[in-house]
Structures are given as structure tokens and as C-alpha cells.
Write a protein that holds these residues in place. Structure first.
Motif, PDB file in Angstrom:
ATOM      1  N   GLU A 185       0.207  -0.478 -15.855  1.00 16.95           N
ATOM      2  CA  GLU A 185      -0.749   0.620 -15.681  1.00 16.95           C
ATOM      3  C   GLU A 185      -2.155   0.070 -15.473  1.00 16.95           C
ATOM      4  N   GLU A 186      -2.507  -1.012 -16.149  1.00 15.05           N
ATOM      5  CA  GLU A 186      -3.829  -1.617 -16.002  1.00 15.05           C
ATOM      6  C   GLU A 186      -4.000  -2.226 -14.610  1.00 15.05           C
ATOM      7  N   GLU A 187      -2.982  -2.907 -14.124  1.00 18.83           N
ATOM      8  CA  GLU A 187      -3.069  -3.497 -12.782  1.00 18.83           C
ATOM      9  C   GLU A 187      -3.170  -2.423 -11.710  1.00 18.83           C
ATOM     10  N   ALA A 188      -2.429  -1.331 -11.885  1.00 19.27           N
ATOM     11  CA  ALA A 188      -2.475  -0.246 -10.898  1.00 19.27           C
ATOM     12  C   ALA A 188      -3.862   0.381 -10.814  1.00 19.27           C
ATOM     13  N   ALA A 189      -4.612   0.345 -11.914  1.00 15.76           N
ATOM     14  CA  ALA A 189      -5.943   0.959 -11.946  1.00 15.76           C
ATOM     15  C   ALA A 189      -7.064  -0.030 -11.634  1.00 15.76           C
ATOM     16  N   ASP A 190      -6.723  -1.288 -11.362  1.00 18.10           N
ATOM     17  CA  ASP A 190      -7.729  -2.331 -11.146  1.00 18.10           C
ATOM     18  C   ASP A 190      -8.006  -2.518  -9.649  1.00 18.10           C
TER      19      ASP A 190
ATOM     20  N   LEU B  59     -13.393   4.024  -3.956  1.00 21.62           N
ATOM     21  CA  LEU B  59     -12.347   5.030  -3.781  1.00 21.62           C
ATOM     22  C   LEU B  59     -11.734   5.432  -5.111  1.00 21.62           C
ATOM     23  N   TYR B  60     -11.612   4.479  -6.034  1.00 23.32           N
ATOM     24  CA  TYR B  60     -11.017   4.784  -7.335  1.00 23.32           C
ATOM     25  C   TYR B  60     -11.917   5.680  -8.175  1.00 23.32           C
ATOM     26  N   ARG B  61     -13.227   5.596  -7.945  1.00 29.20           N
ATOM     27  CA  ARG B  61     -14.127   6.494  -8.665  1.00 29.20           C
ATOM     28  C   ARG B  61     -13.934   7.938  -8.204  1.00 29.20           C
ATOM     29  N   ARG B  62     -13.554   8.113  -6.948  1.00 26.01           N
ATOM     30  CA  ARG B  62     -13.319   9.469  -6.430  1.00 26.01           C
ATOM     31  C   ARG B  62     -11.951   9.988  -6.852  1.00 26.01           C
ATOM     32  N   HIS B  63     -10.960   9.115  -6.773  1.00 28.44           N
ATOM     33  CA  HIS B  63      -9.584   9.504  -7.114  1.00 28.44           C
ATOM     34  C   HIS B  63      -8.991   8.414  -8.000  1.00 28.44           C
ATOM     35  N   ARG B  64      -9.054   8.654  -9.285  1.00 25.88           N
ATOM     36  CA  ARG B  64      -8.587   7.649 -10.236  1.00 25.88           C
ATOM     37  C   ARG B  64      -7.078   7.423 -10.078  1.00 25.88           C
ATOM     38  N   PRO B  65      -6.645   6.175  -9.986  1.00 28.70           N
ATOM     39  CA  PRO B  65      -5.208   5.905  -9.895  1.00 28.70           C
ATOM     40  C   PRO B  65      -4.467   6.444 -11.112  1.00 28.70           C
ATOM     41  N   ARG B  66      -3.239   6.816 -10.875  1.00 27.03           N
ATOM     42  CA  ARG B  66      -2.391   7.345 -11.942  1.00 27.03           C
ATOM     43  C   ARG B  66      -1.415   6.269 -12.428  1.00 27.03           C
TER      44      ARG B  66
ATOM     45  N   TYR C 128       0.840  -1.203   0.000  1.00 27.57           N
ATOM     46  CA  TYR C 128       0.000   0.000   0.000  1.00 27.57           C
ATOM     47  C   TYR C 128       0.875   1.253   0.000  1.00 27.57           C
ATOM     48  N   VAL C 129       1.959   1.228   0.770  1.00 29.14           N
ATOM     49  CA  VAL C 129       2.877   2.373   0.808  1.00 29.14           C
ATOM     50  C   VAL C 129       3.644   2.468  -0.510  1.00 29.14           C
ATOM     51  N   ALA C 130       4.039   1.320  -1.050  1.00 27.11           N
ATOM     52  CA  ALA C 130       4.732   1.320  -2.339  1.00 27.11           C
ATOM     53  C   ALA C 130       3.858   1.948  -3.428  1.00 27.11           C
ATOM     54  N   ALA C 131       2.548   1.666  -3.384  1.00 26.14           N
ATOM     55  CA  ALA C 131       1.633   2.239  -4.376  1.00 26.14           C
ATOM     56  C   ALA C 131       1.622   3.759  -4.304  1.00 26.14           C
ATOM     57  N   VAL C 132       1.747   4.299  -3.085  1.00 26.50           N
ATOM     58  CA  VAL C 132       1.779   5.760  -2.919  1.00 26.50           C
ATOM     59  C   VAL C 132       3.063   6.331  -3.506  1.00 26.50           C
ATOM     60  N   PHE C 133       4.213   5.734  -3.169  1.00 23.10           N
ATOM     61  CA  PHE C 133       5.484   6.289  -3.625  1.00 23.10           C
ATOM     62  C   PHE C 133       5.759   6.006  -5.101  1.00 23.10           C
ATOM     63  N   SER C 134       5.014   5.075  -5.689  1.00 23.04           N
ATOM     64  CA  SER C 134       5.118   4.895  -7.139  1.00 23.04           C
ATOM     65  C   SER C 134       4.354   5.984  -7.882  1.00 23.04           C
ATOM     66  N   GLY C 135       3.493   6.709  -7.160  1.00 26.81           N
ATOM     67  CA  GLY C 135       2.662   7.721  -7.791  1.00 26.81           C
ATOM     68  C   GLY C 135       1.310   7.218  -8.226  1.00 26.81           C
ATOM     69  N   ALA C 136       1.039   5.913  -8.044  1.00 27.37           N
ATOM     70  CA  ALA C 136      -0.232   5.352  -8.503  1.00 27.37           C
ATOM     71  C   ALA C 136      -1.400   5.805  -7.631  1.00 27.37           C
TER      72      ALA C 136
END
Length: 523
Positions: free
Chosen positions: A374-379, A350-357, A232-240
Motif C-alpha cells: 500500500e505504501e509503494e502504491a501511494a509513493d 497528480l497524486y495530490r489531486r487523486h490520491r492512490p487507493r 501503468y495498466v496493471a496499477a489501474v486494474f489493481s484499483g490503485a
């Protein structure tokens, strides 16, 4: 606009560039007094900067308007910028053009001459690694919280955005009043606080490294990897993901676990993944227990129902070391399947409110063992799979080594001679131990990764457990010294790259290289 250098001074309003080199020794002489008031009234700004203290890239700056103070008393050439780093003379032939605001050489030099004066660029990439659950406790990192604004702001950010989602604010549980410590020492082991407290701590340590405040000198990662919760923290620092979205997902996972009637257990086993899988299969408990974590060549975790784990452990070779993991649930096992749909639904909301990058740097997944697309990060279903699938940290590290190997083979400058990588764990050493064992295994087997890439990768941890006799100031100083030790090669690379190819480096990067080391105030 930065002004050109004509007579050793700068026009009013111009900012002289800063050039530094690593410290060699403290100065034996002291610089003269500050410039006179007459010099200040002349409208001329200092042309040179002299560093007088022994910090690697910092110290008190002594500014002069009529040249540079030299210990030997000689005068500098009009077109020569001279830098003193702790009393060491260092000529730099650069100026700033008023036409484009870029640095340009005042003296043309061949590549061989530049390399002779500055040495080659030794590129250093920093990977952020975020560990799993198991080391949570009250007051962990509290000296940093009280002493360092960046760390405190990150903890406060997580506590503030999750306050509506918890019975008690995270900050109250993580850093309680002394009289409340016995109560919260037990509360922090509950899923919702255990997960979020470590998410907040790892996020704050990452921010301390990235140091996103103005004038900071630290770094952004060239790749990130997480183990279980750490993803979860890695996802933040990746920018996703943004911090609030990831923290809300962690809270939902904790809530679902706390309300789940199915708990189970996790056992750490000193055995190979193959031996552990065989034991589960031979015990006939594949639907009720599973190999949940592949941590290293001889380190795995079996997770599931108590009876199923017991049956599997009995099938292991005699003398196999087995230790219970401090977990309240059978994470990464079939026992968590009933929670997966609800977590995926919350992620979708949550993704509908803030779409992953799209990730801005490689995010190496311990679910798939590969770089997240990119597809996995948005799934949103990724986090459902993350809940039930085994943590394949072995494959994740091997993928990370491939990323590092590719980096080794793609130099960004003709002056580069090596490209090293340090994997920095935002924790107390668990992933460092696992990573070193995997790296050693890859080297021993001469696997498909490039030998050069393997040779230039190392693991390091940011924290270690505090000594009971250690003061808060000593703890902070130890953490700061650790960061400084690991960051020194990164700053040296930035400066060398700038000196060799000034037009290829952004001015902000130069400021990062030259910024003073962060000083943590005493608590």
C-alpha cells in the motif's frame, strides 16, 4: 422482493431465478409456442426457464406460466425447479425466501449427494498481464473498436482525458482516416503516441474482459502484473490508480522522452541474465549500459548508449543471438536517470489531486519483483524508479506463482477440489512466451513454489496478429472465441458453486454465470 415458490408460479412483480448448466448438445426438438395472452393476463410470471440454443450459457429464453416444457411430456413436481440447458433435463431444488431474499434448498441433501449431482467446485482465477512497448502500430484493434461498445468506450476514455496533453488526439493517430495512414504510421512510433496507444489498447482489452457494463458475465482479476509500460495498466486494474491519472503519467513519460537529447538503444539478447551482466561488467560500461529487462531464463535486454551496448555484446559468447528492440530510447538504464525527477514530480502533482487507493487485488511489480505494498502504491517515486530500474519479469512471475500457490492452499469452500489460475496477456503473446519459459524453468528446478500451484498455472494471450486476408468480422470473432474459451471454466465454477452452496454466493455472481455470451455485431 423475490417471492417464494408455492404452486409452480410466481406472484406478480416477482422475478424467477435463472439456473443454467454448460451446454451438452443442441436440442433435437423445438419448444412449443409462447405462452398465451390469457396466461399473461392472469398476473402470473413464468416459473421456469428453458434454454433452447447451443451457446454455453446463453440462448433464447422460452418462458412458461404453467410448468416446464419437457421433451418426454411428463409433468414436474410442484416443488422441483427443472432447468433445460439445450434440451438437457437438470433438476435444481432451490427457491427464494420473501423474508431475506436469499436462495434456500427445497430438498435437503448431503454433501455426498450434492457432489454426485453437481460435481466438485473447480476454482479458476484469472490474472491480467499487461505487456511492454514494441508492438504498437496504427489500426491495431480497430475491428474491436468499431464492433464492441465496451472496447470503444475504453479507447475513447483514454483519448478524451489525454487530448489536452498531446499535439494530436490519440484516436486520430491510432485509428486514422485511410488517406492519413502513411503519416500516422510514422507518428505512432514517437514516444508519446507509442506509449499511450498501447496503454489505451491494453486498458480496453482489460475492460473487454472485465466488461463493467450491466449484465456482463466476465471477470475481475485475482491478480495483475505488468511489464514496463504494462505496469501503468496493471496499477489501474489493481484499483490503485484511476485511468486518467495513469494515462497522464504515461503522457508525461512520453513527453520527457521525446524532449530528451539522450536516446540510446535496446538490444534483445538470447543469453542468461548472469551471462549478460558479466558481459556488461567485462566491457567496463556499467555506467553507460545495463541489463534492462530480465524476460526469461535465456532472454534479456541490454539498454544504454550505442557504443556501450556494442562493447557489451562483443563480450557475449560467440553465436549469441542479438536483435534490436523497436525502441527510441534506452529505457530502464542509467540513460533515463535525468528524466526521473521530473516524472516523480508529475506523479506527486497528480497524486495530490487523486490520491492512490489501496490495491484491491495483488499487483505484482516488475520493478521490485514482489507484490506492491500500500505504501509503494501511494509513493510517486515508484514511477521514477520504474523508469530507470531493470524490469525483473522473472522475479515478478515467481512472485505471481507464490500468490497462486497461496491461493491453492486456501480453499473458500468445502466443495473445492482444485484451484487453477490462467494468466491472460492483454497482448499478442510476448508475455505468454516469457511466462511459459519461466514456469518451465521453475518446474524443472523444483523451486520453492508449491508443485501444486505450478501445476495449475497456465499462460494465454488474448490477441494474435491479424492475417492480411482476415476480415474485420473474422478478427472480432476470433478474439471473442478466445475470450469465451478462457472464460468457460470460470462461468462453470460460478454456477457449480451456486448450486452447491446457494447461500454463499451473491445473486450478482449467479447472473454473471448465467449471462448470455457477448455477440459482436459484424462491422
Amino acid at each position: 422482493m423475490l417471492a417464494d415458490v408455492t404452486d409452480g408460479t410466481y406472484e406478480e412483480g416477482a422475478r424467477p431465478p435463472v439456473f443454467l448448466q454448460p451446454a451438452r448438445s443442441a436440442p433435437s426438438d423445438s419448444p412449443p409456442d409462447s405462452p398465451s395472452d390469457d396466461a399473461e393476463e392472469s398476473g402470473k410470471l413464468p416459473a421456469m426457464i428453458v434454454e433452447s440454443e447451443a451457446d454455453t450459457f446463453g440462448g433464447t429464453r422460452h418462458l412458461w406460466t404453467d410448468g416446464v416444457w419437457r421433451p418426454d411430456g411428463t409433468e414436474p413436481h410442484d416443488a422441483e425447479h427443472v432447468v433445460f440447458a439445450n434440451g438437457t433435463q437438470y433438476p435444481v431444488y432451490l427457491t427464494v425466501s420473501p423474508k431475506d431474499g436469499k436462495y434456500h434448498p427445497l430438498k435437503e441433501e448431503s454433501d455426498e449427494e450434492k457432489l454426485a449431482r453437481h460435481g466438485p467446485v473447480e476454482s479458476v482465477g484469472v490474472v491480467f498481464a499487461f505487456p511492454p512497448l514494441g508492438w504498437q502500430r496504427i489500426n491495431i484493434g480497430r475491428p474491436l473498436y468499431e464492433a464492441h461498445p465496451v472496447f470503444r468506450a475504453a479507447i475513447d476514455e483514454v483519448s478524451g482525458c489525454t487530448e489536452p496533453l498531446l499535439p494530436q488526439p490519440l484516436l486520430q493517430v491510432l485509428y486514422p482516416d485511410e488517406i492519413d495512414e502513411p503519416m500516422y504510421a510514422e507518428a505512432i512510433q514517437q514516444p508519446q503516441y507509442a506509449l499511450l496507444s498501447l496503454f489505451a489498447l491494453e486498458y480496453a482489452l482489460g475492460r473487454l474482459w472485465a466488461a463493467c457494463e450491466p449484465g456482463a458475465k466476465y471477470c475481475t482479476p485475482c491478480a495483475v502484473v505488468g511489464h514496463s509500460l504494462g505496469e501503468y495498466v496493471a496499477a489501474v486494474f489493481s484499483g490503485a490508480l484511476d485511468c486518467a491519472t495513469a494515462a497522464a503519467l504515461v503522457c508525461e513519460r512520453g513527453r520527457l522522452m521525446a524532449e530528451s537529447p539522450s536516446r540510446g538503444a535496446m538490444m534483445s539478447v538470447r543469453a542468461s541474465p548472469e551471462a549478460a551482466r558479466r558481459a556488461v561488467h567485462e566491457a567496463g560500461v556499467a555506467g553507460r549500459a545495463a541489463v534492462a529487462c530480465l524476460n526469461g531464463p535465456t532472454s534479456v535486454v541490454i539498454s544504454g548508449e550505442w557504443a556501450a551496448i556494442s562493447a557489451a555484446v562483443k563480450r557475449l559468447p560467440p553465436g549469441t543471438k542479438v536483435t534490436r528492440v523497436a525502441a527510441t530510447h534506452a529505457d530502464h538504464s542509467p540513460a533515463m536517470a535525468q528524466l526521473a525527477p521530473a516524472l516523480a514530480a508529475r506523479a506527486a502533482e497528480l497524486y495530490r489531486r487523486h490520491r492512490p487507493r489501496r490495491p484491491s487485488c495483488p499487483w505484482v511489480s516488475s520493478v521490485t519483483g514482489d507484490v506492491v505494498s500500500e505504501e509503494e502504491a501511494a509513493d510517486p517515486a515508484y514511477w521514477a524508479k520504474h523508469l530507470t530500474a531493470p524490469v525483473d519479469y522473472i522475479s515478478a512471475v515467481r512472485s505471481l506463482l507464490r500468490v497462486c500457490s497461496a491461493r491453492e492452499k486456501a480453499p473458500t469452500s468445502r466443495f473445492e477440489r482444485s484451484r487453477a489460475v490462467v494468466v491472460v496477456e492483454m497482448g499478442e503473446g510476448m508475455l505468454t512466451r516469457f511466462g511459459e519459459a519461466i514456469l518451465e524453468s521453475c518446474r524443472a528446478r523444483e523451486s520453492e513454489e508449491s508443485p501444486e500451484g505450478l501445476a495449475n498455472v497456465r499462460f494465454a494471450q488474448t490477441l494474435s496478429k491479424a492475417d492480411a486476408a482476415e476480415s474485420a468480422a473474422e478478427y472480432c470473432a476470433r478474439v471473442e472465441a478466445r475470450i469465451e474459451e478462457l472464460m468457460e471454466p470460470v462461468r462453470r465454477e460460478r454456477l457449480t458453486r451456486f448450486l452447491l452452496e446457494p447461500d454463499s454466493v451473491d445473486e450478482a455472481e449467479v447472473e454473471l454465470a448465467c449471462a448470455e455470451p457477448v455477440q459482436l455485431p459484424p462491422s
